[in-house]
Design a protein around this motif. Structure first.
Motif, PDB file in Angstrom:
ATOM      1  N   PHE A 243      -7.861 -25.538 -29.932  1.00 28.77           N
ATOM      2  CA  PHE A 243      -7.810 -26.793 -29.182  1.00 28.77           C
ATOM      3  C   PHE A 243      -6.470 -27.508 -29.243  1.00 28.77           C
ATOM      4  N   ASN A 244      -5.699 -27.238 -30.268  1.00 28.90           N
ATOM      5  CA  ASN A 244      -4.442 -27.964 -30.447  1.00 28.90           C
ATOM      6  C   ASN A 244      -3.322 -27.279 -29.674  1.00 28.90           C
ATOM      7  N   PRO A 245      -2.697 -27.974 -28.728  1.00 31.48           N
ATOM      8  CA  PRO A 245      -1.650 -27.321 -27.943  1.00 31.48           C
ATOM      9  C   PRO A 245      -0.477 -26.847 -28.808  1.00 31.48           C
ATOM     10  N   ASP A 246      -0.238 -27.515 -29.946  1.00 30.30           N
ATOM     11  CA  ASP A 246       0.820 -27.055 -30.830  1.00 30.30           C
ATOM     12  C   ASP A 246       0.536 -25.660 -31.372  1.00 30.30           C
ATOM     13  N   LEU A 247      -0.748 -25.308 -31.399  1.00 27.84           N
ATOM     14  CA  LEU A 247      -1.130 -23.985 -31.890  1.00 27.84           C
ATOM     15  C   LEU A 247      -1.492 -23.068 -30.729  1.00 27.84           C
ATOM     16  N   GLY A 248      -1.224 -23.526 -29.515  1.00 35.07           N
ATOM     17  CA  GLY A 248      -1.511 -22.712 -28.341  1.00 35.07           C
ATOM     18  C   GLY A 248      -2.886 -22.950 -27.745  1.00 35.07           C
ATOM     19  N   GLY A 249      -3.581 -23.998 -28.206  1.00 35.17           N
ATOM     20  CA  GLY A 249      -4.933 -24.240 -27.706  1.00 35.17           C
ATOM     21  C   GLY A 249      -4.956 -25.285 -26.604  1.00 35.17           C
ATOM     22  N   ASP A 250      -6.173 -25.586 -26.141  1.00 37.24           N
ATOM     23  CA  ASP A 250      -6.338 -26.548 -25.060  1.00 37.24           C
ATOM     24  C   ASP A 250      -7.299 -27.650 -25.529  1.00 37.24           C
TER      25      ASP A 250
ATOM     26  N   VAL B 158      -2.929 -36.291 -22.229  1.00 39.26           N
ATOM     27  CA  VAL B 158      -3.402 -35.128 -22.967  1.00 39.26           C
ATOM     28  C   VAL B 158      -2.214 -34.377 -23.539  1.00 39.26           C
ATOM     29  N   PRO B 159      -2.183 -34.142 -24.853  1.00 42.23           N
ATOM     30  CA  PRO B 159      -1.072 -33.391 -25.420  1.00 42.23           C
ATOM     31  C   PRO B 159      -0.987 -32.002 -24.785  1.00 42.23           C
ATOM     32  N   GLY B 160       0.207 -31.572 -24.478  1.00 42.02           N
ATOM     33  CA  GLY B 160       0.379 -30.251 -23.878  1.00 42.02           C
ATOM     34  C   GLY B 160       0.247 -30.256 -22.371  1.00 42.02           C
ATOM     35  N   LYS B 161       0.061 -31.433 -21.773  1.00 47.33           N
ATOM     36  CA  LYS B 161      -0.101 -31.498 -20.321  1.00 47.33           C
ATOM     37  C   LYS B 161       0.655 -32.703 -19.776  1.00 47.33           C
ATOM     38  N   THR B 162       0.927 -32.682 -18.497  1.00 50.15           N
ATOM     39  CA  THR B 162       1.396 -33.891 -17.830  1.00 50.15           C
ATOM     40  C   THR B 162       0.327 -34.282 -16.828  1.00 50.15           C
ATOM     41  N   THR B 163      -0.227 -35.464 -17.003  1.00 50.74           N
ATOM     42  CA  THR B 163      -1.216 -35.937 -16.038  1.00 50.74           C
ATOM     43  C   THR B 163      -0.551 -37.000 -15.170  1.00 50.74           C
ATOM     44  N   THR B 164      -1.141 -37.238 -14.013  1.00 51.88           N
ATOM     45  CA  THR B 164      -0.526 -38.226 -13.135  1.00 51.88           C
ATOM     46  C   THR B 164      -1.550 -39.260 -12.701  1.00 51.88           C
ATOM     47  N   MET B 165      -1.040 -40.446 -12.433  1.00 53.27           N
ATOM     48  CA  MET B 165      -1.872 -41.542 -11.971  1.00 53.27           C
ATOM     49  C   MET B 165      -0.981 -42.383 -11.058  1.00 53.27           C
ATOM     50  N   TRP B 166      -1.578 -43.009 -10.083  1.00 57.55           N
ATOM     51  CA  TRP B 166      -0.738 -43.854  -9.223  1.00 57.55           C
ATOM     52  C   TRP B 166      -1.455 -45.146  -8.879  1.00 57.55           C
ATOM     53  N   PHE B 167      -0.657 -46.125  -8.492  1.00 60.32           N
ATOM     54  CA  PHE B 167      -1.212 -47.400  -8.047  1.00 60.32           C
ATOM     55  C   PHE B 167      -0.154 -48.101  -7.218  1.00 60.32           C
ATOM     56  N   GLU B 268       5.026 -25.941 -19.348  1.00 61.69           N
ATOM     57  CA  GLU B 268       4.611 -24.725 -20.046  1.00 61.69           C
ATOM     58  C   GLU B 268       5.788 -23.755 -20.183  1.00 61.69           C
ATOM     59  N   SER B 269       6.596 -23.668 -19.121  1.00 69.86           N
ATOM     60  CA  SER B 269       7.683 -22.694 -19.144  1.00 69.86           C
ATOM     61  C   SER B 269       8.781 -23.089 -20.128  1.00 69.86           C
ATOM     62  N   ILE B 270       8.893 -24.387 -20.420  1.00 64.86           N
ATOM     63  CA  ILE B 270       9.870 -24.806 -21.429  1.00 64.86           C
ATOM     64  C   ILE B 270       9.319 -24.543 -22.827  1.00 64.86           C
ATOM     65  N   ALA B 287      11.101 -19.914 -26.978  1.00 72.54           N
ATOM     66  CA  ALA B 287      10.106 -20.977 -26.830  1.00 72.54           C
ATOM     67  C   ALA B 287      10.623 -22.263 -27.451  1.00 72.54           C
ATOM     68  N   TYR B 288      10.434 -23.382 -26.752  1.00 77.51           N
ATOM     69  CA  TYR B 288      10.896 -24.666 -27.276  1.00 77.51           C
ATOM     70  C   TYR B 288       9.771 -25.502 -27.863  1.00 77.51           C
ATOM     71  N   GLN B 289       8.597 -24.867 -27.998  1.00 77.32           N
ATOM     72  CA  GLN B 289       7.478 -25.549 -28.631  1.00 77.32           C
ATOM     73  C   GLN B 289       7.894 -26.028 -30.024  1.00 77.32           C
ATOM     74  N   GLY B 290       7.755 -27.306 -30.289  1.00 75.38           N
ATOM     75  CA  GLY B 290       8.126 -27.839 -31.593  1.00 75.38           C
ATOM     76  C   GLY B 290       9.625 -28.071 -31.755  1.00 75.38           C
ATOM     77  N   GLN B 291      10.428 -27.657 -30.783  1.00 76.93           N
ATOM     78  CA  GLN B 291      11.880 -27.797 -30.881  1.00 76.93           C
ATOM     79  C   GLN B 291      12.373 -29.014 -30.109  1.00 76.93           C
ATOM     80  N   ILE B 292      11.513 -29.554 -29.289  1.00 77.06           N
ATOM     81  CA  ILE B 292      11.984 -30.574 -28.356  1.00 77.06           C
ATOM     82  C   ILE B 292      10.986 -31.733 -28.335  1.00 77.06           C
ATOM     83  N   SER B 293      11.511 -32.930 -28.383  1.00 74.28           N
ATOM     84  CA  SER B 293      10.603 -34.078 -28.422  1.00 74.28           C
ATOM     85  C   SER B 293      10.030 -34.344 -27.033  1.00 74.28           C
TER      86      SER B 293
END
Lengths: 548, 328
Positions: A243-250, B158-167, B268-270, B287-293
């Motif tokens: 579930f944790n995206p840091d670990l590759g989950g959703d 949501v961590p790991g995603k970009t969500t969008t909202m508008w107003f 995801e690609s970054i 992979a830049y996971q954990g390397q980039i804020s």
């Protein structure tokens, strides 16, 4: 003195209690802790579920006290979060889910179908031990300092961020889950194989139909939440990336899995309640339930469609537009069988012989609260509106109307209706009516303001709220005041029902003049339920055979 | 605000009225059926009350016609609600193409907003009235939810995603901003204000700050600093695909599928480049996971997106002329 009770078919002689019954057939602690009698197991559940209800209720009062002022002045933020989590976990897993099936279901399913016991008496006892083991995990968590994830355990908060006892809590819910899987299994096999001669499927009481539908959900849904909670434990302890995206989950995967069970779980709570209401409405109108077949089929319909609506908990998580629209559509569909039931119960009163005794007052209260709870569910199914009210007090109000207004009132109504059968004694009807009215008033005062509060925008799970929102405090104070009234209404039955169990007048086999196999045996019933196996020759609710 | 007592939330966006209309309709239906059911139960219970202890009710088992009617009517009403609710949702979910973009990052326990102009704010969001604003929201830790009751809008971060909202704010004022998804100890403290300003005042606000650089220029620096430029060359001569004009366009992957290069694909690609590799290229990127804020990720996304429209590069999306023009 109640005129109806003293004027039964055998009014010539006052009712008596049988000399030997399931309560006094054997003595000693071992005779209870190793019992295989479904009725004694039901009582074991009654004591333990009631204890957990008291614990959950104390946490509820703490929440309401804290919110009476906008500032977090009674509890620290951390403590508040643990308190509402404890309230949720205890009430959902240890009260609402087991209350009706494990207590009333256990007691009544064999009696109502004319069986001597459930199909698997040892598994039934094992279910109670599993429930208690899960409960002990929960108590251990409370003693060790609590858990702060909310009863929903949302990831990655629960797996990566929370510093509290998530693993132990999840294990507790996991173990308790098996108790409900076993109960469901036991009911299904019992209903299929142990019906008395003549008790055909179209003669089954609606209480049995609703327990049958509930058991299907218990058996099919509970394993999913068990696996999901195990995944949380594994991710938290071994850092497996589910579930944790840091670990590759959703993180949203957790919500899908969780609500796949937990939305149907709402029906685990309320379907048995609907069964109770059908019995009470029929007995206190002395009429067959209007549209018996539709009500029975509506139970199955709710159970089946209930599995297809979990996505409506995730309208704001950016799930695909198509998924959102589909879940919205299915969520509206599940309202239809519920609407059918409400109309059919109402129509049952038409040309009935209606007696407004306490079980009936609870049943009528149930119909009112469930109608409001069900209709406000539609607000959440309409996606455009859910976006605004999602995760606000509107949702809190809605699910308390359905789960507490529905399940709790049905449970109390059922407890009052069958108390004479369970204990063989009559309780004080004036006290019971008073408490029913107090519960209804207190409940509405507690939860109705929360609808307004939610539409105003107050998010749920807030330990403090902006003081400049003047109306928020007014509404919260009303709600907290209502909670105190509700608490009084819930405390009264504890006293007069307990008193009645020891000092009440003998009830006789059928104090309500109700129709059904459970009323044909003594109160309390003998260990084997019936002296001779009953033979069923009439349909359910055969109250008024002379007219056609 | 100002401490006035009210039992209905302010309507301050173009969508608020539409949401409220649906609310009033559903409220009316709820009231109607609640009153009908309550009225029937009370009337019938009184009219047919038990008069003698051994009275029984009439032997009525049902009526197919009635049951069909009260299945069909709720179904019909439910479908009206479904269609209405869905149409409101479509409008809430789909931002107008010309919307001004602001990046939001949620973290325990604050909301950080970054404007394309480079302006950054914590627990505040300044927006012009009358301009559609699109928020691109992410989270650095757990799930949060960005919620502005006065606008009737909300979306999870949501961590790991970009969500969008508008107003589109319709009324100048200061409105509550809440975190609506439980996120731990200070969840109820993760609140802020959305300040909707008349366009002229908004421009003044923009010129008041002293941003270090626009979001895209920060992204460009980050892009260079991380060495992305060595492979992602603009003319396509590098070991990696050129990113010019990539955003929003379908891209062919090595496994034959086609993916739209939207925010979540770029993200995801970054972070995890091996997940979906563009056809014709080797999976060489680290992979830049954990390397980039999360903040730097936002600037990179803004920069890559700006590559498709050179005109927007470095320029605020809401200068004096652009905002009103976008409305026509």
């Amino acid at each position: 003195m109640h005129e109806v009770r003293t004027n039964e078919l055998d009014s010539s002689s006052a009712p008596t209690t049988p000399a030997v019954h399931y309560l006094n057939a054997t003595h000693g602690a071992a005779s209870w802790f190793f019992t295989k009698d479904h009725k004694r197991i039901a009582l074991l559940y009654l004591y333990s579920v009631s204890t957990f209800f008291l614990v959950g209720g104390i946490f509820a009062m703490l929440v309401r006290l804290e919110l009476a002022t906008p500032r977090g002045d009674l509890l620290s933020a951390e403590t508040y979060n643990k308190v509402f989590t404890a309230h949720g976990v205890v009430m959902v897993f240890f009260f609402l889910i087991p209350a009706i099936p494990a207590i009333l279901g256990n007691f009544l399913v064999p009696l109502m179908i004319g069986a001597k016991d459930l199909a698997f008496p040892r598994i039934n006892l094992a279910s109670w031990y599993l429930y208690m083991t899960g409960g002990l995990f929960g108590v251990a968590v409370l003693v060790m300092g609590g858990v702060d994830t909310g009863w929903t355990f949302y990831t990655p908060y629960s797996t990566a961020a929370s510093n509290s006892h998530v693993v132990l809590t999840a294990l507790g819910a996991f173990v308790a889950g098996f108790s409900s899987i076993f109960t469901g299994l036991n009911f299904i096999v019992t209903i299929h194989t142990m019906r008395a001669p003549g008790m055909t499927w179209d003669r089954l009481p609606l209480f049995i139909w609703s327990h049958y539908a509930t058991s299907l959900i218990m058996m099919l849904g509970t394993p999913v939440v068990a696996v999901t909670l195990m995944m949380v434990v594994l991710e938290r302890t071994l850092r497996l990336g589910f579930f944790n995206p840091d670990l590759g989950g959703d993180p949203v995967l957790f919500q899908h899995l969780f609500w796949f069970y937990s939305h149907p779980a709402v029906y685990i709570m309320v379907l048995p309640g609907m069964g109770v209401i059908s019995e009470i409405v029929a007995a206190f109108s002395r009429k067959p339930v209007f549209g018996y077949k539709m009500v029975a089929m509506a139970s199955l319909g709710i159970a089946l469609i209930g599995f297809l609506v979990w996505g409506h908990h995730m309208f704001t998580t950016s799930q695909s537009v198509l998924a959102a629209v589909t879940f919205s559509f299915l969520s509206f569909l599940v309202a239809i069988p519920s609407a059918i039931k409400v109309f059919n119960w109402t129509a049952t009163l038409y040309r009935g012989s209606v007696l407004l005794d306490s079980p009936m007052l609870y049943a009528i209260g149930f119909i009112g609260l469930f109608t409001i709870g069900g209709l406000t569910g539609l607000f959440l199914a309409a996606i455009g509106l859910d976006i605004h009210v999602h995760d606000t007090y509107f949702v809190v109000a809605h699910f308390h109307y359905v789960m507490v207004g529905g399940t709790l009132l049905a449970y109390l109504g059922g407890l009052h209706y069958w108390w004479p059968k369970i204990t063989g004694k009559l309780y004080s009807e004036p006290w019971a009516k008073t408490s029913a009215v107090i519960v209804f008033v207190g409940f509405n005062l507690t939860f109705f303001p929360q609808f307004v509060l939610g539409y105003m925008g107050m998010p749920r799970r807030y330990h403090a709220y902006p003081a400049e929102e003047l109306s928020w405090q007014v509404l919260n104070v009303l709600s907290s005041a209502g909670a105190s009234i509700l608490a009084i209404g819930l405390f009264l039955p504890l006293i007069y029902l307990t008193y009645a169990a020891f000092r009440g007048r003998p009830a006789g086999p059928n104090p309500w003049g109700a129709y059904g196999l459970e009323w044909e045996t003594t109160s309390p019933p003998p260990t084997a339920n019936f002296e001779v196996t009953p033979i069923v020759t009439k349909p359910a609710y055969y109250y008024a055979p002379e007219e056609h | 605000m100002g401490g006035t007592f009210t039992l209905f939330p302010t309507q301050a966006s173009t969508m608020a009225g539409r949401v409220d209309n649906l609310y009033f309709f559903m409220l009316a239906v709820t009231l109607f059926f609640s009153v009908v059911v309550a009225g029937l139960v009370v009337t019938l219970a009184v009219k047919y009350r038990r008069r003698k202890a051994d009275d029984v009710g009439a032997n009525i088992h049902g009526s197919t016609a009635l049951e069909v009617i009260w299945t069909a009517i709720p179904l019909l009403i439910a479908m009206v609600m479904f269609v209405w609710g869905t149409s409101v949702y479509f409008a809430l979910a789909k931002p107008p193409a010309e919307a001004m973009e602001v990046y939001i990052v949620g973290k325990r326990w604050m909301w950080k907003a970054q404007h394309l102009t480079g302006h950054r704010e914590i627990n505040q969001l300044h927006v012009p009235v009358g301009t559609p604003v699109k928020l691109l929201i992410s989270s650095e830790d757990v799930i949060h939810a960005y919620y502005i009751p006065a606008f009737r809008q909300k979306i999870d971060a949501v961590p790991g995603k970009t969500t969008t909202m508008w107003f589109e704010a319709s009324k100048a004022g200061t409105y509550q901003l809440f975190c609506a998804e439980y996120c731990g100890t200070q969840h109820s403290g993760m609140i802020g204000k959305v300040v909707a300003m008349e366009p002229r005042e908004f421009q003044q606000w923009l010129s008041g700050g002293a941003p270090a650089g626009t979001l895209t220029s920060s992204g460009e620096q980050e892009f260079a600093m991380l060495g992305c430029v060595t492979c992602h060359r603009d003319d396509g001569s590098g070991r990696a695909p050129s990113l010019v004009g990539v955003f929003g366009k379908p891209q062919r992957m090595a496994n034959g599928t086609t993916v739209i290069a939207d925010e979540s694909y770029l993200r995801e690609s970054i972070l995890n480049p091996q997940a979906k590799v563009v056809q014709g290229y080797q999976p060489l990127m680290p992979a830049y996971q954990g390397q980039i804020s999360e903040d730097n990720l936002v600037t990179l996304l803004a920069y890559i997106k700006s590559l498709e429209k050179p005109a927007a590069k470095g320029a605020p999306a809401t200068d004096e002329s652009a905002a009103p023009a976008g409305r026509q």
